[in-house]
Design a protein around this motif. Structure first.
Motif, PDB file in Angstrom:
ATOM      1  N   THR B  16     -14.042 -11.685  38.500  1.00 31.72           N
ATOM      2  CA  THR B  16     -14.110 -12.518  37.315  1.00 31.72           C
ATOM      3  C   THR B  16     -15.478 -12.447  36.663  1.00 31.72           C
ATOM      4  O   THR B  16     -15.612 -12.212  35.457  1.00 31.72           O
ATOM      5  N   MET B 156       0.713 -13.413  37.890  1.00 29.90           N
ATOM      6  CA  MET B 156      -0.534 -13.559  37.126  1.00 29.90           C
ATOM      7  C   MET B 156      -1.181 -12.205  36.853  1.00 29.90           C
ATOM      8  O   MET B 156      -1.755 -11.998  35.790  1.00 29.90           O
ATOM      9  N   LEU B 160      -1.861 -10.207  33.264  1.00 23.62           N
ATOM     10  CA  LEU B 160      -3.121  -9.536  32.938  1.00 23.62           C
ATOM     11  C   LEU B 160      -2.865  -8.168  32.324  1.00 23.62           C
ATOM     12  O   LEU B 160      -3.578  -7.736  31.402  1.00 23.62           O
ATOM     13  N   LEU B 193      -9.359 -12.461  26.160  1.00 25.43           N
ATOM     14  CA  LEU B 193      -8.187 -12.899  26.911  1.00 25.43           C
ATOM     15  C   LEU B 193      -8.256 -12.381  28.338  1.00 25.43           C
ATOM     16  O   LEU B 193      -8.041 -13.131  29.305  1.00 25.43           O
ATOM     17  N   GLN B 194      -8.608 -11.098  28.483  1.00 26.56           N
ATOM     18  CA  GLN B 194      -8.694 -10.510  29.820  1.00 26.56           C
ATOM     19  C   GLN B 194      -9.739 -11.247  30.657  1.00 26.56           C
ATOM     20  O   GLN B 194      -9.491 -11.604  31.808  1.00 26.56           O
ATOM     21  N   SER B 196     -11.036 -14.336  30.250  1.00 26.85           N
ATOM     22  CA  SER B 196     -10.730 -15.732  30.596  1.00 26.85           C
ATOM     23  C   SER B 196      -9.560 -15.786  31.571  1.00 26.85           C
ATOM     24  O   SER B 196      -9.470 -16.685  32.398  1.00 26.85           O
ATOM     25  N   TRP B 197      -8.663 -14.790  31.492  1.00 26.09           N
ATOM     26  CA  TRP B 197      -7.537 -14.783  32.418  1.00 26.09           C
ATOM     27  C   TRP B 197      -7.984 -14.425  33.832  1.00 26.09           C
ATOM     28  O   TRP B 197      -7.448 -14.943  34.810  1.00 26.09           O
ATOM     29  N   GLU B 200      -9.065 -17.540  35.172  1.00 28.04           N
ATOM     30  CA  GLU B 200      -7.899 -18.371  35.507  1.00 28.04           C
ATOM     31  C   GLU B 200      -7.261 -17.914  36.822  1.00 28.04           C
ATOM     32  O   GLU B 200      -6.869 -18.742  37.653  1.00 28.04           O
ATOM     33  N   ILE B 201      -7.166 -16.588  37.001  1.00 30.36           N
ATOM     34  CA  ILE B 201      -6.599 -16.082  38.258  1.00 30.36           C
ATOM     35  C   ILE B 201      -7.425 -16.589  39.436  1.00 30.36           C
ATOM     36  O   ILE B 201      -6.885 -17.093  40.430  1.00 30.36           O
ATOM     37  N   CYS B 227       0.327 -21.078  30.080  1.00 30.18           N
ATOM     38  CA  CYS B 227      -1.132 -21.116  30.110  1.00 30.18           C
ATOM     39  C   CYS B 227      -1.712 -19.827  29.515  1.00 30.18           C
ATOM     40  O   CYS B 227      -2.735 -19.840  28.836  1.00 30.18           O
ATOM     41  N   TYR B 228      -1.027 -18.706  29.778  1.00 33.80           N
ATOM     42  CA  TYR B 228      -1.467 -17.420  29.235  1.00 33.80           C
ATOM     43  C   TYR B 228      -1.470 -17.458  27.708  1.00 33.80           C
ATOM     44  O   TYR B 228      -2.408 -16.984  27.067  1.00 33.80           O
ATOM     45  N   HIS B 231      -4.481 -19.307  26.599  1.00 37.22           N
ATOM     46  CA  HIS B 231      -5.681 -18.464  26.664  1.00 37.22           C
ATOM     47  C   HIS B 231      -5.751 -17.542  25.450  1.00 37.22           C
ATOM     48  O   HIS B 231      -6.814 -17.327  24.873  1.00 37.22           O
TER      49      HIS B 231
END
Lengths: 279, 279, 279, 279
Positions: B16, B156, B160, B193-194, B196-197, B200-201, B227-228, B231
């Motif tokens: 992350t 999840m 991604l 997006l990638q 922040s995801w 989140e993961i 949720c995705y 984001h």
């Protein structure tokens, strides 16, 4: 499928070698046209030379696909043009027939390319369409080739399909964006990837050292996936080294030409290129 | 796969953070080029400054991907360049090798970009192709990364992939539509997006509060899907706020410039842009 | 999922009605712009009127998506902004939250469209990208919406996805081919298809006559597939009738204008159109 | 599905014959437009003749699709417009209804084409969109047609879908690249492929010799896949032979025309072509 297993090892290696040959042919074509494009501004390669090279390349591909087809049919374990064994009621050596069919399509593509560059009967873009069809056909036959094999075998052939369908898509895009160097380089990269991956498949499934791989181990599968990325990186490296070499050579030659003449040559080259677009 | 589980938590968070760094780098690049494009009509950013920024950015990306590769190899639980453990007959830390491979491709993309902007050896569009290949490779490795994980974990990571393959496709489209601001904004959005995801993961799979999520509950999966979307909305918000800020700042600066000079600057900018297209 | 079942019937019908409203809004927009484009050569609709219509339409869509979000949250069985029920440890009305998220994206698209047409801060094509994202998001949420439903229910929602992702793709193509009437007509057709199919889903899953359909019968599934084709044919019919009506009305009006003036108007229209392309 | 089995054999052959007719119609259209394009430079085929041919072809297609729909409904085992059997509570002859729906879409495409070429009410590209929709609809119905059939039957119909969706994609591309001869030749090839594959399906599933194929044998499936490639090669051969014949005939005629007049004709042809693009 069962019948193909015993002679699979030889077949895999044979495939590899043949593809390597095909790839070398294709790749030198790339090299040649690349040089042509750049050298267009020198006196070394005009439109007529480019055409001659295309014709020679088509002939070479045509020759190898004929040889390939004949070899698949008449070598030791080939079906010798017999398709169905009515006595034993089964299809005769379907693997060989499938390989011969793949060669057939590359032969057709080469024939069309030959006709296009000698007679100008149809728009040039047709040769890329035929190439796209040949690659698509190859991928299509491989796709329905995999029934009943072990997990790692299937996985490696599926990875191969990325390269094959990638080539088909890039060749199809070239119908509309002919002469786009990015697409041409991408196609070369994928061709090398296909060739080196064929070699890798042969290496893993029929290891020369004799130590068999566990075809059902998941960590082997993960390694193979990563290995595919490395092959891609290697293919990109080869293409870029070659591209840089060629363009450096061309530049150093251009520097030796007197500047005034260059202007003339440039306009001549532009004519040739627009001619290329029109045809 | 099993061996990767114990150190998965740290890995997830590490991933992350690294992606966040990458994203910041990428994003400020975007910011810079955006500003360049708009400020082209002021004296603040000409073609040479733009090129210098591209070079600096390539160096930064190259540096971080080298650091990433070394960290994956030599930090505490890294494989230290050992690929196969012959003693215990298993692959050594495949996860780390895969992450290092991902960094390798971003490093290659940065190297090509660096070479393109310093030497002009090849068409500029090549850097977008390399970026597309790097993103595709990342998605490709993630795709075959998911065997044997729990349902929510797989889901999840699959989500991604939408962002990653989306980036690859947009970068590939930019080969043909270079400088199209819509595509550039879309790519930035997907990059955020990638990033922040990834966070989140890490948040879901290794919750900081300690309260574990039920990885097999279907309603959790539905929440995560929604949720995705949030984001994505957040990423679009960030990009649009930044875009508006930059264009407002530029406009207010332009108002202070005397009008006659602006005409001259505009034509100069047009030259720069057409130069950009040609190169 | 289980909790959503009891109030599913009302939800299905509600969805249908809301979509119908959205479709009507969208469709009249189409009608208006269509008329604008054609009437551009009369004095009835210039560029400023077109812009005013776009702004009004954006406001209407924005209003309805706000209403939709509030209704999903605060009507009888809504979650009232509560996302997680900590007492009973489950997510609160995920269905409503998902529907609200869909509205959110259409609201965002409308907001961006509003900003674009009032301030000209960014290229106009951005509104089509936002529309594509909104449709994609809708399809994306529906895609992961279907777990654990009966066969016919899943099948009917999957058919819906053809229309939704079709709309997303067409809207994305419009980013590059803005003003292409073929794409615009196709998008309208798919919007009507989506609306009428929502109604059909409501009709089949919650039949007003009370006679329940057998949700596991395969021949029902085949009938429903064919029915989808008929809805498509119906949608094409509606669009073509409206298109013909509008273009006939415009033609008959044009015939009444003196010929000399028409030439002037034509050149004026061309200006407006090129302006449209630039912006 | 069960009810369709007993009369499946006749249906399969019938389908084949009808498709053959459709293909012949389509193919002669191709032949005609091909000749038109090339002969445009002689006096044999101007724009008006081309339009007349398009109108005639639309009428023929419309006629055959009406006949097809009526035959499906009212011949021996047709549903005679009855959709649901309320007495026995089952759908009436869904197969026939599906075939009639396929004809309906081709009929719609022909109608639109007819209207476009007689009244010029809408951009010409619409006829290709309608064709794409008709092919897509055919593939869509076939896709959900296959439940519960034997392996080889499903496989052969899936192969058919490659041709059908291929036609849909090519026709959609023609909306943007109208008059691109490569795409037109590709579409013709796929149409012949579809026709000859229909015949092959009839041949394998309802063999005239009476010797039934084993529908569950995997080697049969592999043979059929390869056979599909051969059909493709055959279709390419037919198209290229015809294309060469036509262009040879045209060339030999052009040689007989005096050179000066040719120049005039050429410019006239260019007008016609640009007219074609505008409309």
């Amino acid at each position: 499928m069962d019948r193909a297993e015993p002679r699979g090892r030889a077949g895999g290696v044979r495939e590899t070698i043949r593809c390597w040959i095909w790839w070398t042919g294709k790749y030198s074509l790339w090299h040649a046209t690349r040089r042509n494009k750049s050298l267009g501004s020198t006196r070394l390669a005009g439109r007529s030379l480019q055409r001659r090279l295309e014709i020679i390349e088509s002939c070479v591909v045509l020759f190898f696909s004929l040889v390939g087809m004949l070899a698949e049919q008449f070598l030791a374990d080939g079906p010798k043009l017999q398709l169905y064994n009515f006595a034993e009621k089964h299809w005769e050596d379907l693997m060989n027939w499938q390989h011969a069919t793949m060669y057939l399509f590359f032969g057709l593509a080469a024939t069309v390319s030959l006709v296009l560059h000698t007679t100008e009967a149809a728009p040039l873009a047709l040769d890329r369409l035929m190439l796209a069809v040949a690659f698509f056909n190859e991928g299509f036959l491989f796709l329905y080739h995999l029934h009943g094999r072990s997990m790692l075998d299937v996985h490696m052939h599926q990875l191969l399909l990325y390269a094959v369908f990638g080539q088909a898509i890039v060749a199809f895009l070239e119908v509309f964006h002919r002469g786009n160097i990015i697409l041409e380089l991408l196609r070369c990269t994928l061709t090398i990837l296909q060739g080196s991956w064929f070699w890798e498949i042969g290496f893993v499934l029929y290891p020369p050292s004799g130590a068999e791989w566990d075809l059902k181990d998941h960590s082997n599968m993960m390694f193979v996936t990563m290995c595919y990325s490395w092959h891609l990186a290697f293919a990109m490296l080869v293409v870029s080294v070659l591209y840089c070499t060629v363009s450096c050579v061309v530049r150093s030659r251009l520097k030796r030409t007197p500047p005034m003449e260059m202007g003339l040559l440039k306009s001549r080259e532009r004519d040739a290129e627009s001619e290329d677009d029109v045809l």
